[in-house]
Design a protein around this motif. Sequence first.
Motif, PDB file in Angstrom:
ATOM      1  N   GLU A   1      -6.669  -0.986   2.612  1.00  0.00           N
ATOM      2  CA  GLU A   1      -7.546  -0.582   4.160  1.00  0.00           C
ATOM      3  C   GLU A   1      -8.695  -1.778   4.657  1.00  0.00           C
ATOM      4  OE1 GLU A   1      -6.290   0.944   6.121  1.00  0.00           O
ATOM      5  OE2 GLU A   1      -4.788   2.221   4.771  1.00  0.00           O
TER       6      GLU A   1
ATOM      7  N   LYS B   1       1.197  -0.678  -0.382  1.00  0.00           N
ATOM      8  CA  LYS B   1       0.160  -0.297   0.193  1.00  0.00           C
ATOM      9  C   LYS B   1       0.475   1.009  -0.160  1.00  0.00           C
ATOM     10  CE  LYS B   1      -1.581   1.903   4.125  1.00  0.00           C
ATOM     11  NZ  LYS B   1      -2.019   1.512   5.277  1.00  0.00           N
TER      12      LYS B   1
ATOM     13  N   ARG C   1      -4.678   1.541  -3.394  1.00  0.00           N
ATOM     14  CA  ARG C   1      -4.074   1.986  -1.651  1.00  0.00           C
ATOM     15  C   ARG C   1      -5.455   2.137  -1.105  1.00  0.00           C
ATOM     16  NH1 ARG C   1       0.410   4.952  -1.494  1.00  0.00           N
ATOM     17  NH2 ARG C   1      -0.737   6.180   0.514  1.00  0.00           N
ATOM     18  N   LYS C   2      -6.786   2.555  -1.330  1.00  0.00           N
ATOM     19  CA  LYS C   2      -7.705   2.255  -1.179  1.00  0.00           C
ATOM     20  C   LYS C   2      -8.595   0.882  -0.150  1.00  0.00           C
ATOM     21  CE  LYS C   2      -8.994   6.830  -2.587  1.00  0.00           C
ATOM     22  NZ  LYS C   2     -10.573   7.327  -3.075  1.00  0.00           N
TER      23      LYS C   2
END
Length: 357
Positions: free
Chosen positions: A253, A240, A249-250
């Motif tokens: 999570e 990430k 990247r999102k």
Amino acid sequence: MTVGREQREKREDALTAKRKGEHIRICLEERVEGEGVTTGFEKYRFVHNALPELDFESIRTETRFLDKPLRVPLLVSSMTGGTAAAASINRRLAEAAEARGWAIALGSMRAAIEREELAATFRVRKEAPNAPIIANLGAVQLNCGYGADECRRAVELAEADALVLHLNGMQELFQPEGDMNFGGLLRRIAEVCRTAGVPVGVKEVGFGFDADTAAALHEAGVAFLDVAGAGGTSWIQVEKFRSTDGLRRKAAEAFADWGLPTSDCVKEVRDRLPDAYIIASGGLHDGVEAAKAIALGADLAGFGRTLLRNAASSDGTEPLEEQFERIEFELRATMFGIGASTIEQLRTTNRLRRLPT
């Protein structure tokens, strides 16, 4: 060699070095542990033995791995290679492993196969003439043109005693340069086990093995299984920090708690495969956790990022060797505290209890 090919290879070398360097930096500087998932070792306690009936100095921790003696059932887990900084880290780890009687596994050696001049960053036999050394390649490379020849070459370059193939599907998925074709790998792994000419193990990289996967690999002929469970470094989170893909990247999570806790992996795999050789890695920090892993069914306990800061330090090998010594003392102290005089007695103890939930 054409100019175009030379330029392409130089670009690939630069990208490899950049990736390896970024991995080291991120693991040292960023929060890369999984969130919402632990190794599970905190859910277990040893039952103290007030009358252990043994002399601490008589405790024996010797074992064997890859037909070589170890002073302790401990392993330096696969970490790095391919850059000058990584070479220094590997040399320090190898020197400490040799001095303390540990085994050592190297980081992925794909870079050395593709560019042999990078092999020196993995070549630690001089620093560890007696230690069991494990070479390492990504299993997915078996779907990218690699076979038994490349596997043997990795072992030769590292002067290793065995090879481990790592399974890192979720890391590859989130890695900008990832190889994501994991189809048909079991058959290819079985072929390498038959033809490589050295013991071949398989490891995860921090998300763990369930019993069904471990059983399939065992049936395929792997010599050892490193469960490398969740609770330590999450390579989804590492990637990430490297990604420029906003979606990934999102999405990373949502996978902060991905994986099977290391303690669950060890117990589940041992219950299914009583004769398998099992390495427990993934988030171990001290000798008490190593003792818990062995009592749950592991043959060796592996330490990775826990060792990295001292291995990357410019203060020489002394801090690293002191860390090794501390982990060993914690292991021996745990054995004393439950009255286990040998690793076999630790492995078969009835003094490890799971706390009520």
